[in-house]
Enzyme design. Sequence first.
Site, PDB file in Angstrom:
ATOM      1  CG  ASN A 163       0.389   1.109   4.817  1.00  0.00           C
ATOM      2  OD1 ASN A 163      -0.061   1.730   5.762  1.00  0.00           O
ATOM      3  ND2 ASN A 163       0.199   1.506   3.567  1.00  0.00           N
ATOM      4  CG  ASP A 210      -5.604  -6.443  -5.432  1.00  0.00           C
ATOM      5  OD1 ASP A 210      -5.539  -6.433  -4.176  1.00  0.00           O
ATOM      6  OD2 ASP A 210      -6.655  -6.239  -6.056  1.00  0.00           O
ATOM      7  CB  VAL A 211      -2.199  -7.332  -0.655  1.00  0.00           C
ATOM      8  CG1 VAL A 211      -0.893  -6.555  -0.743  1.00  0.00           C
ATOM      9  CG2 VAL A 211      -3.352  -6.449  -0.208  1.00  0.00           C
ATOM     10  N   GLY A 265       0.819  -1.214   0.000  1.00  0.00           N
ATOM     11  CA  GLY A 265       0.000   0.000   0.000  1.00  0.00           C
ATOM     12  C   GLY A 265       0.847   1.256   0.000  1.00  0.00           C
ATOM     13  CB  ALA A 266       4.322   1.791  -1.087  1.00  0.00           C
ATOM     14  CE1 TYR A 297      -9.984   0.200   8.297  1.00  0.00           C
ATOM     15  CE2 TYR A 297     -10.711   1.260  10.321  1.00  0.00           C
ATOM     16  CZ  TYR A 297      -9.717   1.004   9.400  1.00  0.00           C
ATOM     17  OH  TYR A 297      -8.459   1.536   9.578  1.00  0.00           O
ATOM     18  CG  PHE A 326      -0.505   5.687   7.623  1.00  0.00           C
ATOM     19  CD1 PHE A 326      -0.086   6.854   8.228  1.00  0.00           C
ATOM     20  CD2 PHE A 326      -1.716   5.139   8.014  1.00  0.00           C
ATOM     21  CE1 PHE A 326      -0.853   7.475   9.201  1.00  0.00           C
ATOM     22  CE2 PHE A 326      -2.497   5.753   8.984  1.00  0.00           C
ATOM     23  CZ  PHE A 326      -2.069   6.925   9.578  1.00  0.00           C
ATOM     24  NE  ARG A 349      -5.771  -1.547  -5.079  1.00  0.00           N
ATOM     25  CZ  ARG A 349      -6.945  -1.029  -4.773  1.00  0.00           C
ATOM     26  NH1 ARG A 349      -8.048  -1.571  -5.224  1.00  0.00           N
ATOM     27  NH2 ARG A 349      -7.030   0.045  -4.016  1.00  0.00           N
ATOM     28  NE  ARG A 350      -3.626   3.955  -6.481  1.00  0.00           N
ATOM     29  CZ  ARG A 350      -4.090   4.811  -5.594  1.00  0.00           C
ATOM     30  NH1 ARG A 350      -5.003   5.684  -5.937  1.00  0.00           N
ATOM     31  NH2 ARG A 350      -3.649   4.809  -4.364  1.00  0.00           N
TER      32      ARG A 350
END
Length: 168
Positions: free
Chosen positions: A87, A60-61, A9-10, A153, A14, A34-35
């Site tokens: 993350n 994509d995790v 999620g870099a 969540y 965060f 993903r991007r």
Amino acid sequence: MKKIICITGASSGFGEASALKFAANGFDLIITARRKEKLESLKKRIESAHDSKVLPLALDVRNRDSVFQAIESLPPEWKKIDILLNNAGLALGRDTFDEASIDDWEAMIDTNLKGLLYMSKAVLPQMIARNQGHIINIGSTAAKQVYQKGNVYCATKHAVDAISQAMR
């Protein structure tokens, strides 16, 4: 090579901030999200400002096969991950339980839990073989302080806390 951190999620938030901080402290980085275009942009920013090497991995995790294939196919010099920073995560929908979207629930469970599990399971064998490494799982205060309309969540973040304690 220097110490290597792998950050999921870099591409923003965060994860991006963590990548910049670890680069400033001399780490080489594997950045995932993903991007691809966002990862490439972050790579350029880091490598122009710091003496760090950056390997971007668009994945994509939530996709187990993609995660394991990406980690298994790392070049040998990148396989010695010292820190995995789990993350990647998201919060979708702010609905009452009865009105919430099951698709939102599944996306949060798949990202916040399964993604963390897949990445940890993929990276852990190398850490065990080298008898060194750390896994950091990003949680949330929502794990302890449930908020209105945060049903799934909050549950996923509570599970991240439990998984982290069990991994320890």
